[in-house]
Every structure is written in structure tokens, then in C-alpha cells.
Design an enzyme around this catalytic site. Structure first.
Site, PDB file in Angstrom:
ATOM      1  N   ASP A 132      37.722  25.882  39.585  1.00  0.00           N
ATOM      2  CA  ASP A 132      37.850  26.308  40.973  1.00  0.00           C
ATOM      3  C   ASP A 132      38.811  25.366  41.694  1.00  0.00           C
ATOM      4  O   ASP A 132      39.768  24.869  41.092  1.00  0.00           O
ATOM      5  CB  ASP A 132      36.461  26.312  41.636  1.00  0.00           C
ATOM      6  CG  ASP A 132      36.308  27.424  42.660  1.00  0.00           C
ATOM      7  OD1 ASP A 132      36.926  27.293  43.737  1.00  0.00           O
ATOM      8  OD2 ASP A 132      35.588  28.397  42.400  1.00  0.00           O
ATOM      9  N   ASN A 256      36.363  41.814  44.890  1.00  0.00           N
ATOM     10  CA  ASN A 256      35.912  42.185  46.240  1.00  0.00           C
ATOM     11  C   ASN A 256      36.695  43.337  46.855  1.00  0.00           C
ATOM     12  O   ASN A 256      36.867  43.389  48.067  1.00  0.00           O
ATOM     13  CB  ASN A 256      36.026  40.973  47.166  1.00  0.00           C
ATOM     14  CG  ASN A 256      35.201  39.803  46.691  1.00  0.00           C
ATOM     15  OD1 ASN A 256      34.136  39.981  46.112  1.00  0.00           O
ATOM     16  ND2 ASN A 256      35.697  38.599  46.934  1.00  0.00           N
ATOM     17  N   SER A 319      32.217  35.914  44.367  1.00  0.00           N
ATOM     18  CA  SER A 319      32.189  34.487  44.009  1.00  0.00           C
ATOM     19  C   SER A 319      30.801  33.914  44.221  1.00  0.00           C
ATOM     20  O   SER A 319      30.273  33.168  43.388  1.00  0.00           O
ATOM     21  CB  SER A 319      33.168  33.697  44.891  1.00  0.00           C
ATOM     22  OG  SER A 319      34.483  33.853  44.487  1.00  0.00           O
TER      23      SER A 319
END
Length: 379
Positions: A132, A256, A319
């Protein structure tokens, strides 16, 4: 064909078009050829320092090469080599919500039933890789959960978060500050931050592969990958499969875009756990991508977790859902450390709670740590 021929071709390509360089992944069909190339490359570096821009991707095996955009593999090499554009990848979260002062156990951690398992397992000593933006090493909720990790963008520096996304993910997985801050799904798990994404939340496929390689080499048990891409990368696919065969499970977010019937890569690869997002009511969130390829849904709407400079922020996205599942895997592995990735995926799929009002055919259910623990007792 030998390593010398490949080195000569790359040297010619690099020298011919520096003005139009782009990041490229050069994959080798056979390990033996890759090894011969590495030997020849090391011998050539003192004479041709421009070859120093080439980096190894041993886990595939492959190389990262800055080559002119029009470069093609010579016909004589095409049975042995292939080129792939080193694509940009984006994190999977909706625009950041508000800073909040909420403390204790977030609703998502309660919703999946994690507290009911803490008398038996808290994820103790399970090694969790988070590929990340890094983490906030000064955050009080994470100080007992963090290991050094690696910064793939600046190798000599700590993987310090300059975006916030990675800190939020780490908090949901393993925050451990219930009275002054928050507590995550697996508060005794060890977070190993792998910084592959910059402050804008962008990374290259090659850096993600390097992150996977680091996880395999360092004995990481489960890897959280809360990002996605619309197009398939053969190189990333090979890295995910290599990790799976090595016993490293990857948990990935579906995306998303609110699409029905399609999810993002790498969640789309069969050797990951693909995660969609749900609401407080146990329904599929409107923003989540969904299809029969999703393995499990988890809380992803208005999730409070750690943020930069010791703060907390509410965020939504697949996420956030993915980090709940990663934490649940850590709880499971602390209890049954010899479980293989395929076994863990099967346990999670079989222990889900059916979704409310789901219109998606063959839809997966919602993550349930309580059911997961009951099922593992029967093994």
C-alpha cells in the site's frame, strides 16, 4: 540462444531511444535462460553502466527495463521472451471522508464477529503484509503492531505513509489501542508495511510484484492488496500464483465502480480471495463491483480507522472490506498455522452469512468470524 544475445539486444534498445523510454517488464519463459542472462548481465555491467537501469523480478522470473515504446522482442527470441507494459495501478477507496474522534471497536469489526474470537485467537505473531502507501509509524493505535517492512520507492527509508490509505488499512487489520483509540480485527497480528504506492495512491505493476516477492522471501503469511486494475497483467498473475504455491495468501479488493458481472484484477485471479463491500445492514454496497467471482463480502461503508498524524478517518470502499477479511485470515492462522492458502479460502467461503436481498446470481455471502471458528473446529 544464450544470455549474451539478450544482453546485446537490450543494450542496443536502451541506447537507441532514451528520449522515449517507458517502463517495461521482460519475462523469461525458462528459469535456466533467466539465470544465464543474470550471469552475463553482471559481467557486462562494468563495461556498460547503462545496463544498471535493469532490475530483477526473481519471483516470476523477469526484468524491469526502461525501453523505447516501439520495442518488440526479436523474432528469434519470441519463444523465450515476452514484453509487457509496466502498468499504473490505483488504490481502491472512495474519496476520503471526515476526521472523527470515535474510539473503541469499530462497527465493522463487531459486525463480522471478531470480538467473539478474541478469547481464542487475536492473530498473535501472524505476519501480515500490506502492499500500500506505507503506514504512520507514529500512530498510537499501531505502535504495538508494526514491523519495519520495506519502502520500494526509497529503499533506505522507512515505509512511512504520505497518503493515509495504508494506515487506514493497517488499523482495521491490527490496531491495538482500545481505550484511547481503536482496536482492529486481529490486534496481535504483525503488520509488515510494503510501500509500493506514492502519495497520490499510484504504483506500477513491477513494484507490486517486488512487494509480493519481498513477502514470499520474508515468510509473510497473508498479504492485503487493496487496489485494482481493469486490464489483466500476465506478470502480476504469475507473481500471485507463485505466492500461492509458496503458501502466501493474497486478499484483494473487487473495485468501486458499481459494476455487476465484472471485478478488478488482481481480485479476479483465482488464487486470491476476492472481496466485495457491504453496508451496516448486511447488504451489498452500491459502489462495490460484484460478480460470481467474488469469494466474500465484508464491511466497507463508513469504516472508521487510523489516519495520518495519529488521527482517525471514516472511509468507504472495497479497500476497507478487504482489510476486514485479511484480519480474519490472521485470526484463523494464529489458531491453525499450518493451513494452506486454498484451505483458508475454502473455510471463508463455506462460513459466510447469506446476504440480504442479494440479486446477484451465485452471490457469495458476508464474512463471519464466528462461523469461521465453528467450521475450523470441525477440521
Amino acid at each position: 540462444m544464450d544470455g549474451r544475445e539478450v544482453v546485446e539486444w537490450l543494450l542496443s534498445a536502451i541506447e537507441s531511444g532514451k528520449a522515449s523510454e517507458c517502463r517495461t517488464i521482460l519475462r523469461f519463459a525458462e528459469q535456466d535462460l533467466y539465470d544465464r542472462f543474470q550471469h552475463t548481465l553482471q559481467a557486462a555491467l562494468p563495461l556498460y553502466p547503462q545496463l544498471g537501469c535493469i532490475r530483477r523480478l526473481d519471483v516470476i522470473p523477469a526484468m524491469i527495463c526502461p525501453l523505447p515504446r516501439a520495442t518488440e522482442v526479436p523474432p528469434a527470441f519470441r519463444n523465450w521472451l515476452s514484453l509487457e507494459n509496466d502498468q499504473a495501478v490505483q488504490l481502491q477507496a472512495l474519496p476520503s471522508g471526515t476526521i472523527v474522534n470515535e474510539r473503541g471497536i469499530p462497527w465493522g469489526v463487531r459486525h463480522i464477529g471478531a470480538p467473539s474470537a478474541w478469547s481464542r485467537t487475536t492473530g498473535n505473531r501472524v505476519k501480515v503484509g500490506v502492499i500500500d502507501t506505507g503506514v504512520d509509524f507514529g500512530h498510537p493505535d499501531l505502535r504495538h503492531s508494526l514491523e519495519r517492512g520495506i519502502n520500494l520507492l526509497h529503499r533506505m527509508e522507512l515505509p512511512q505513509d504520505d497518503n493515509g490509505h495504508g494506515t487506514h488499512i493497517a488499523g482495521t487489520i491490527a490496531a491495538a489501542n482500545q481505550h484511547q483509540g481503536m482496536i482492529g480485527v486481529a490486534p496481535r497480528a504483525q503488520i509488515h508495511p510494503i510501500k509500493a504506492f506514492d502519495y497520490n495512491g499510484t504504483a506500477y505493476v513491477s513494484d507490486i510484484i517486488l512487494g509480493i516477492e519481498w513477502c514470499v522471501r520474508n515468510g509473510i503469511d497473508v498479504v492485503n492488496m487493496s487496489f485494482g486494475m481493469k486490464t489483466r497483467s500476465r506478470s502480476l498473475y504469475a507473481a500471485v500464483n507463485s505466492a500461492f504455491r509458496s503458501g502466501v495468501l493474497i486478499v484483494a479488493s473487487s473495485g468501486n465502480d458499481g459494476r455487476n458481472g465484472s471485478i478488478d484484477y488482481p481480485a479476479r485471479y483465482s488464487h486470491t480471495i476476492a472481496v466485495g463491500a457491504t453496508t451496516r445492514q448486511g447488504r451489498i454496497a452500491g459502489f462495490t463491483n460484484r460478480s460470481g467471482l467474488i469469494d466474500v463480502y465484508a464491511p466497507g461503508e463508513r469504516i472508521v480507522s487510523a489516519w495520518l498524524r495519529g488521527k482517525h478517518r471514516e472511509m468507504s470502499g472495497t479497500s476497507m472490506a478487504t482489510s476486514h477479511v485479511t484480519g480474519a485470515v490472521a485470526l484463523l492462522l494464529a489458531l491453525k498455522p499450518r493451513l494452506l492458502p486454498g484451505q483458508i479460502k475454502n473455510i471463508i467461503q463455506r462460513s459466510v452469512i447469506p446476504l440480504k436481498n442479494s440479486k446477484t446470481p451465485r452471490s457469495a455471502g458476508e464474512l463471519s468470524v464466528t462461523r469461521m471458528m465453528r467450521l475450523v473446529d470441525l477440521l
